[in-house]
Scaffold this motif. Structure first.
Motif, short mmCIF file in Angstrom:
data_model
loop_
_atom_site.label_atom_id
_atom_site.label_comp_id
_atom_site.label_asym_id
_atom_site.label_seq_id
_atom_site.Cartn_x
_atom_site.Cartn_y
_atom_site.Cartn_z
N GLN A 2 -16.62 -5.06 -5.00
CA GLN A 2 -15.25 -4.59 -5.11
C GLN A 2 -15.08 -3.68 -6.33
N ASN A 3 -15.76 -4.03 -7.43
CA ASN A 3 -15.65 -3.23 -8.64
C ASN A 3 -16.22 -1.83 -8.43
N GLU A 4 -17.34 -1.72 -7.69
CA GLU A 4 -17.94 -0.42 -7.44
C GLU A 4 -17.00 0.46 -6.63
N ALA A 5 -16.29 -0.12 -5.67
CA ALA A 5 -15.36 0.65 -4.84
C ALA A 5 -14.23 1.22 -5.68
N ARG A 6 -13.84 0.52 -6.74
CA ARG A 6 -12.76 0.99 -7.62
C ARG A 6 -13.27 1.85 -8.76
N VAL A 8 -15.27 0.81 -11.17
CA VAL A 8 -15.44 0.00 -12.37
C VAL A 8 -16.94 -0.31 -12.52
N LEU A 9 -17.39 -0.36 -13.77
CA LEU A 9 -18.80 -0.68 -14.00
C LEU A 9 -19.12 -2.07 -13.48
N SER A 10 -20.34 -2.23 -13.00
CA SER A 10 -20.76 -3.53 -12.48
C SER A 10 -21.38 -4.34 -13.61
N ILE A 41 -22.46 -10.71 -10.26
CA ILE A 41 -23.26 -10.27 -11.41
C ILE A 41 -24.72 -10.24 -10.97
N VAL A 42 -25.34 -9.10 -11.13
CA VAL A 42 -26.74 -8.92 -10.77
C VAL A 42 -27.59 -9.35 -11.97
N ILE A 43 -28.59 -10.21 -11.70
CA ILE A 43 -29.52 -10.60 -12.76
C ILE A 43 -30.88 -10.01 -12.43
N ASP A 44 -31.39 -9.18 -13.34
CA ASP A 44 -32.72 -8.62 -13.22
C ASP A 44 -33.67 -9.46 -14.07
N GLY A 45 -34.94 -9.46 -13.70
CA GLY A 45 -35.90 -10.26 -14.45
C GLY A 45 -37.20 -9.52 -14.69
N VAL A 100 -36.92 0.97 -14.69
CA VAL A 100 -36.77 -0.04 -13.65
C VAL A 100 -35.39 -0.69 -13.69
N PHE A 101 -34.90 -1.04 -14.88
CA PHE A 101 -33.70 -1.87 -14.97
C PHE A 101 -32.42 -1.12 -15.33
N LEU A 102 -32.50 0.09 -15.85
CA LEU A 102 -31.29 0.80 -16.26
C LEU A 102 -30.45 1.34 -15.11
N PRO A 103 -31.05 1.81 -14.01
CA PRO A 103 -30.22 2.35 -12.92
C PRO A 103 -29.25 1.30 -12.37
N PRO A 104 -28.01 1.70 -12.09
CA PRO A 104 -27.03 0.75 -11.55
C PRO A 104 -27.41 0.29 -10.15
#
Length: 176
Positions: A2-6, A8-10, A41-45, A100-104
């Motif tokens: 929903q935030n991406e559609a508006r 807003v940063l994720s 909230i996306v968690i990268d590892g 690897v991790f910076l792109p939204p």
């Protein structure tokens, strides 16, 4: 989403792990993963193995983290297991992490990023850390054990009651 559609940063998080999994952290980590998933909230590892051998048994540290793989899969993040020492050579670790991790999350699908193919979702014994297919489960704290504890749950300390033989081989521990 929903935030991406508006516009807003994720929200995102990056976990960098350089040690083996501790079974005592499993419940807390998975609770965080479920809460992050519910909050979009996306968690990268990123797992960076030390390459050292354990002096007590001569075994090398693991090359991956099953707990971190599960968290990343649950939250639809990106998982990277850096080959031991490979990214540290020449100071390239920061470049690898940024690329690897910076792109939204919304543009990651068009990038050639590492994929998680075989996440091991088997339960892990809270005492030994082994992956198990059949387990004994404390009905108070939901800790998982390969072998039924004798007197008390090793996680919460609840007293284990003896079950009668008429239960038909139930896999739950009865605690008081």
């Amino acid at each position: 989403a929903q935030n991406e559609a508006r516009g807003v940063l994720s929200s995102r998080a990056l976990i960098i792990q350089a040690s083996q999994d501790r079974t005592s952290d499993y419940n807390a980590l998975m609770n965080c993963a479920f809460a992050a998933n519910k909050s979009d909230i996306v968690i990268d590892g990123c797992f960076i193995p030390s390459g050292w051998k354990d002096p007590s048994n001569g075994k090398e540290d693991p090359k991956t983290s099953p707990f971190l793989e599960q968290i990343v899969d649950q939250t639809k993040g990106v998982y990277l297991s850096v080959p031991s020492g490979a990214a540290q050579v020449g100071g390239a670790l920061s470049e690898v992490l940024m690329s690897v991790f910076l792109p939204p999350p919304n543009i990651r699908s068009s990038m050639n990023l590492p994929k998680l193919n075989n996440v091991d979702f088997r339960a892990r014994c809270f005492e030994t850390g082994e992956s198990i297919d059949v387990a004994q489960i404390c009905n108070q704290c939901l800790s998982i054990f390969k072998v039924k504890p004798k007197d008390r749950c090793l996680t919460c300390g609840a007293k284990v009651k003896k079950r009668s033989s008429s239960t038909g081989g139930s896999k739950r521990l009865k605690v008081s």
